[in-house]
Design a protein around this motif. Structure first.
Motif, short mmCIF file in Angstrom:
data_model
loop_
_atom_site.label_atom_id
_atom_site.label_comp_id
_atom_site.label_asym_id
_atom_site.label_seq_id
_atom_site.Cartn_x
_atom_site.Cartn_y
_atom_site.Cartn_z
N GLU A 7 0.82 -1.21 0.00
CA GLU A 7 0.00 0.00 0.00
C GLU A 7 0.85 1.26 0.00
O GLU A 7 0.40 2.32 -0.39
CB GLU A 7 -0.93 0.00 1.21
CG GLU A 7 -1.98 -1.09 1.15
CD GLU A 7 -2.87 -1.09 2.37
OE1 GLU A 7 -2.85 -0.13 3.17
OE2 GLU A 7 -3.61 -2.07 2.54
N TRP A 8 2.10 1.16 0.46
CA TRP A 8 3.00 2.30 0.49
C TRP A 8 3.58 2.54 -0.90
O TRP A 8 4.07 1.61 -1.54
CB TRP A 8 4.14 2.06 1.47
CG TRP A 8 3.72 2.16 2.90
CD1 TRP A 8 3.24 1.15 3.68
CD2 TRP A 8 3.74 3.32 3.70
NE1 TRP A 8 2.96 1.62 4.93
CE2 TRP A 8 3.26 2.96 4.98
CE3 TRP A 8 4.12 4.64 3.49
CZ2 TRP A 8 3.15 3.86 6.02
CZ3 TRP A 8 4.01 5.54 4.53
CH2 TRP A 8 3.53 5.15 5.77
N PHE A 9 3.54 3.78 -1.35
CA PHE A 9 4.16 4.17 -2.62
C PHE A 9 3.74 3.22 -3.74
O PHE A 9 4.57 2.57 -4.37
CB PHE A 9 5.69 4.21 -2.49
CG PHE A 9 6.20 5.09 -1.40
CD1 PHE A 9 6.08 6.47 -1.49
CD2 PHE A 9 6.77 4.56 -0.26
CE1 PHE A 9 6.54 7.30 -0.48
CE2 PHE A 9 7.24 5.38 0.76
CZ PHE A 9 7.12 6.75 0.64
N GLU A 10 2.45 3.15 -4.01
CA GLU A 10 1.94 2.24 -5.03
C GLU A 10 2.44 2.66 -6.40
O GLU A 10 2.20 3.77 -6.85
CB GLU A 10 0.41 2.22 -5.01
CG GLU A 10 -0.16 1.52 -3.81
CD GLU A 10 -1.66 1.38 -3.90
OE1 GLU A 10 -2.16 0.99 -4.96
OE2 GLU A 10 -2.31 1.68 -2.89
N ILE A 11 3.13 1.75 -7.06
CA ILE A 11 3.70 2.00 -8.39
C ILE A 11 3.03 1.03 -9.34
O ILE A 11 3.10 -0.19 -9.16
CB ILE A 11 5.23 1.80 -8.38
CG1 ILE A 11 5.86 2.76 -7.38
CG2 ILE A 11 5.80 1.99 -9.79
CD1 ILE A 11 7.30 2.45 -7.07
N GLY A 12 2.38 1.56 -10.36
CA GLY A 12 1.65 0.70 -11.28
C GLY A 12 2.53 -0.17 -12.15
O GLY A 12 2.21 -1.32 -12.41
N HIS A 13 3.67 0.36 -12.58
CA HIS A 13 4.52 -0.38 -13.51
C HIS A 13 5.98 -0.03 -13.23
O HIS A 13 6.34 1.14 -13.21
CB HIS A 13 4.16 -0.01 -14.95
CG HIS A 13 5.07 -0.61 -15.97
ND1 HIS A 13 5.06 -1.94 -16.27
CD2 HIS A 13 6.03 -0.05 -16.74
CE1 HIS A 13 5.97 -2.18 -17.20
NE2 HIS A 13 6.58 -1.05 -17.50
N TYR A 14 6.78 -1.06 -13.02
CA TYR A 14 8.21 -0.84 -12.80
C TYR A 14 8.91 -0.76 -14.14
O TYR A 14 8.63 -1.53 -15.06
CB TYR A 14 8.82 -1.98 -11.98
CG TYR A 14 8.24 -2.10 -10.61
CD1 TYR A 14 8.54 -1.15 -9.64
CD2 TYR A 14 7.39 -3.13 -10.28
CE1 TYR A 14 8.00 -1.25 -8.36
CE2 TYR A 14 6.84 -3.24 -9.01
CZ TYR A 14 7.16 -2.29 -8.06
OH TYR A 14 6.62 -2.39 -6.81
N HIS A 42 -0.82 9.32 2.53
CA HIS A 42 -0.09 10.59 2.40
C HIS A 42 1.08 10.49 1.43
O HIS A 42 1.98 11.30 1.47
CB HIS A 42 0.42 11.05 3.77
CG HIS A 42 -0.68 11.26 4.75
ND1 HIS A 42 -0.56 10.94 6.08
CD2 HIS A 42 -1.94 11.72 4.59
CE1 HIS A 42 -1.70 11.21 6.70
NE2 HIS A 42 -2.55 11.68 5.82
N THR A 43 1.07 9.47 0.57
CA THR A 43 2.17 9.29 -0.37
C THR A 43 1.75 9.63 -1.79
O THR A 43 0.58 9.55 -2.16
CB THR A 43 2.70 7.84 -0.34
OG1 THR A 43 1.67 6.94 -0.73
CG2 THR A 43 3.21 7.46 1.04
N LEU A 44 2.74 10.01 -2.57
CA LEU A 44 2.56 10.34 -3.98
C LEU A 44 3.63 9.61 -4.78
O LEU A 44 4.75 9.42 -4.31
CB LEU A 44 2.73 11.85 -4.21
CG LEU A 44 1.85 12.77 -3.37
CD1 LEU A 44 2.41 14.19 -3.39
CD2 LEU A 44 0.44 12.76 -3.90
N VAL A 45 3.31 9.23 -6.01
CA VAL A 45 4.26 8.58 -6.90
C VAL A 45 4.19 9.29 -8.24
O VAL A 45 3.11 9.59 -8.73
CB VAL A 45 3.93 7.08 -7.09
CG1 VAL A 45 4.86 6.44 -8.10
CG2 VAL A 45 3.99 6.35 -5.76
#
Length: 182
Positions: A7-14, A42-45
């Protein structure tokens, strides 16, 4: 606290194995943070102009509903740059020549090493004591948030939207964040 580190720093595609290793190590550390007010919400990517991974964590005064700082992490596969985002909107690059911006580029450094360096810095910043100083006068109310350890002002708010100085001692000092022992 969330039970799932993803759930932290959700990144859709590496974009690379290095990016995935960096993100997974950082997520594992973030999952262990037990500091009130720090959560995946409270995180953004995002992505920098040169396609580097940009991660951010907002620090807020929950009572006043004011965002105080945006901690930023930039990872390009070969190093990491850390600092407070000047705009809070991730629209400018961090400037490694500034004193409060930290860069680490080690030959032979691994994504996990860079993620640990980033997590150490974020944890240190999350634990800093922040105070809100308030002045209430006829015609205005002024609030200023500052670091208790340095006295450096972070942000201010004023009922008349006026920067003010020479106000004398504040009428109230409220500790907004103090997790130095967390």
């Amino acid at each position: 606290m969330p039970q799932d580190p993803s759930e932290w720093f959700e990144i859709g595609h590496y974009r690379s194995a290095a990016e995935q290793a960096f993100a997974e190590t950082l997520r594992d550390r973030a999952h262990a943070w037990r500091i009130p007010g720090s959560s995946p919400d409270h995180t953004l990517v995002g992505r920098g102009g040169d396609d580097r991974l940009v991660l951010a964590l907002d620090i807020s005064d929950q009572e006043s509903k004011v965002c105080l700082r945006t901690l930023r992490i930039e990872f390009d596969g070969t190093g990491v740059v850390l600092g407070e985002d000047e705009t809070g909107q991730l629209v400018t690059d961090l400037d490694p020549t500034l004193p409060d911006v930290f860069a680490r580029r080690d030959s032979g450094g691994t994504p996990a090493l860079f993620a640990s360096f980033a997590a150490d810095w974020v944890e240190q910043e999350l634990r800093r004591r922040i105070e809100r100083h308030e002045w209430t006068r006829d015609g205005f109310c002024h609030r200023r948030w500052l670091f208790a350890d340095t006295g450096k002002s972070i942000v201010w708010s004023d009922s008349c939207n006026t920067p003010r100085s020479n106000l004398g001692p504040p009428d109230r000092i409220i500790v907004v964040r103090d997790f130095s022992q967390a």
